[in-house]
Design a protein around this motif. Sequence first.
Motif, PDB file in Angstrom:
ATOM      1  N   ILE A 235       0.829  -1.208   0.000  1.00 27.85           N
ATOM      2  CA  ILE A 235       0.000   0.000   0.000  1.00 27.85           C
ATOM      3  C   ILE A 235       0.864   1.259   0.000  1.00 27.85           C
ATOM      4  O   ILE A 235       0.341   2.356   0.183  1.00 27.85           O
ATOM      5  N   GLU A 236       2.169   1.102  -0.210  1.00 25.48           N
ATOM      6  CA  GLU A 236       3.051   2.265  -0.240  1.00 25.48           C
ATOM      7  C   GLU A 236       2.704   3.209  -1.381  1.00 25.48           C
ATOM      8  O   GLU A 236       2.905   4.416  -1.283  1.00 25.48           O
ATOM      9  N   GLU A 264       3.321   4.285  11.452  1.00 23.90           N
ATOM     10  CA  GLU A 264       4.445   5.194  11.691  1.00 23.90           C
ATOM     11  C   GLU A 264       5.744   4.423  11.902  1.00 23.90           C
ATOM     12  O   GLU A 264       6.815   4.836  11.428  1.00 23.90           O
ATOM     13  N   ALA A 265       5.667   3.282  12.597  1.00 20.58           N
ATOM     14  CA  ALA A 265       6.869   2.480  12.832  1.00 20.58           C
ATOM     15  C   ALA A 265       7.398   1.889  11.531  1.00 20.58           C
ATOM     16  O   ALA A 265       8.612   1.730  11.367  1.00 20.58           O
ATOM     17  N   TYR A 266       6.519   1.580  10.599  1.00 21.43           N
ATOM     18  CA  TYR A 266       6.951   1.016   9.316  1.00 21.43           C
ATOM     19  C   TYR A 266       7.694   2.051   8.485  1.00 21.43           C
ATOM     20  O   TYR A 266       8.678   1.748   7.798  1.00 21.43           O
ATOM     21  N   GLY A 267       7.226   3.291   8.509  1.00 25.44           N
ATOM     22  CA  GLY A 267       7.880   4.338   7.731  1.00 25.44           C
ATOM     23  C   GLY A 267       7.438   4.336   6.283  1.00 25.44           C
ATOM     24  O   GLY A 267       6.286   4.039   5.964  1.00 25.44           O
ATOM     25  N   GLU A 268       8.355   4.663   5.395  1.00 26.74           N
ATOM     26  CA  GLU A 268       8.118   4.724   3.946  1.00 26.74           C
ATOM     27  C   GLU A 268       6.975   5.672   3.592  1.00 26.74           C
ATOM     28  O   GLU A 268       6.303   5.513   2.572  1.00 26.74           O
ATOM     29  N   LYS A 273       0.308   9.613   4.619  1.00 23.54           N
ATOM     30  CA  LYS A 273      -0.727   9.478   3.598  1.00 23.54           C
ATOM     31  C   LYS A 273      -2.091   9.902   4.149  1.00 23.54           C
ATOM     32  O   LYS A 273      -2.368   9.712   5.341  1.00 23.54           O
ATOM     33  N   PRO A 274      -2.950  10.463   3.299  1.00 22.99           N
ATOM     34  CA  PRO A 274      -4.309  10.781   3.757  1.00 22.99           C
ATOM     35  C   PRO A 274      -5.024   9.510   4.214  1.00 22.99           C
ATOM     36  O   PRO A 274      -4.899   8.458   3.582  1.00 22.99           O
ATOM     37  N   ARG A 275      -5.767   9.614   5.329  1.00 22.30           N
ATOM     38  CA  ARG A 275      -6.474   8.452   5.854  1.00 22.30           C
ATOM     39  C   ARG A 275      -7.921   8.815   6.144  1.00 22.30           C
ATOM     40  O   ARG A 275      -8.207   9.882   6.724  1.00 22.30           O
ATOM     41  N   LEU A 276      -8.818   7.937   5.766  1.00 24.55           N
ATOM     42  CA  LEU A 276     -10.238   8.081   6.047  1.00 24.55           C
ATOM     43  C   LEU A 276     -10.613   7.021   7.072  1.00 24.55           C
ATOM     44  O   LEU A 276     -10.419   5.831   6.833  1.00 24.55           O
TER      45      LEU A 276
END
Length: 351
Positions: A235-236, A264-268, A273-276
């Motif tokens: 989903i990057e 947040e821990a995953y990063g990239e 990113k916008p989140r709904l």
Amino acid sequence: MHFLDQAKIYIRSGAGGPGAVSFRREKYVEYGGPDGGNGGKGGDVVFEAVAGLNTLIDFRYTQHFKAPRGGHGMGKNRNGAAGKDLVVKVPVGTQVIDDEDRETVLADLVEAGQRVVLLEGGMGGRGNASYKTSTNRAPRQHQPGIPAQEMWVWLRLKLLADVGLVGMPNAGKSTFINTLSNTKAKVGDYAFTTLRPQLGVVSHKDREFVLADIPGLIAGAADGAGVGDRFLGHIERCRVLVHLIDISSTDPVEAMRIVEEELEAYGEGLADKPRLVALNKIDLVDDALAADYARELLKAGADEVFPISGATGKGMSRLLDAVIEYLPAATVTERPEGEREEADERPWSPI
């Protein structure tokens, strides 16, 4: 077809063919001399992104890819044949990564038809005819040809989707994607029914976009808990994320916090990113309780909350209206050119 998003393969380009040492010796021919031809160029190793594939399973059984070498030069000034390029076909969204550090991206194939020459074939060697000069009438030197290049690489597939679906296990993500598309994701009353990413094409108000569902995240996923966070790579490339929260869970606010922390821990760039935020399964509670939970999520940091029911479809239209606002006007999902038909019985091969 089994889903595989990582594979290690060996690739080798073709070596250049050696030049020839030959002299013309014919009866009744006044002038002889060197006539050794040049060697042929070796084949390149080319990676090509093709439509209609969403797995690297073929590379589990075929792991060595070697381009043919160039042909030998021959007498009578005949040059060796060039080796044919080896074209390795991979799904759109595949990255080719160096095996030495497992981090260096050598190629990123994000469009159907995109080609990248990863290893070049060796140049063919010169034959002795090319060394002839006015002072060197009978040269015997020649070149053996440039050796082949070889390396081990990792293929890593990152599915291309417009919208990513995230949430904890049993948040109703599989039911959600099944309702909106023709995907047949497994649904069950236990955690981790989804063990691999699912893709579905969603149609809404004359628009189409690709929705990706990944296995659920739990606390500590970045450290390997549950199925870990390895599927977050799919989903990057999404333009917007839909965060599904189960209203029947013990604490929806805590569920939102856990997933936010894992992103947040995953990063990239996932945390940016916008989140709904979608409060799912409202068909199981009354409207007053759903409104209370929505207010709590807003206080916890959600920009907007969409109460929905993946099972009944309630509230889905309003959520999809918000989703398409993040997509460019030209985002239309069509059948990719060259995609294989179901009736195509030709055996598939990555080369």
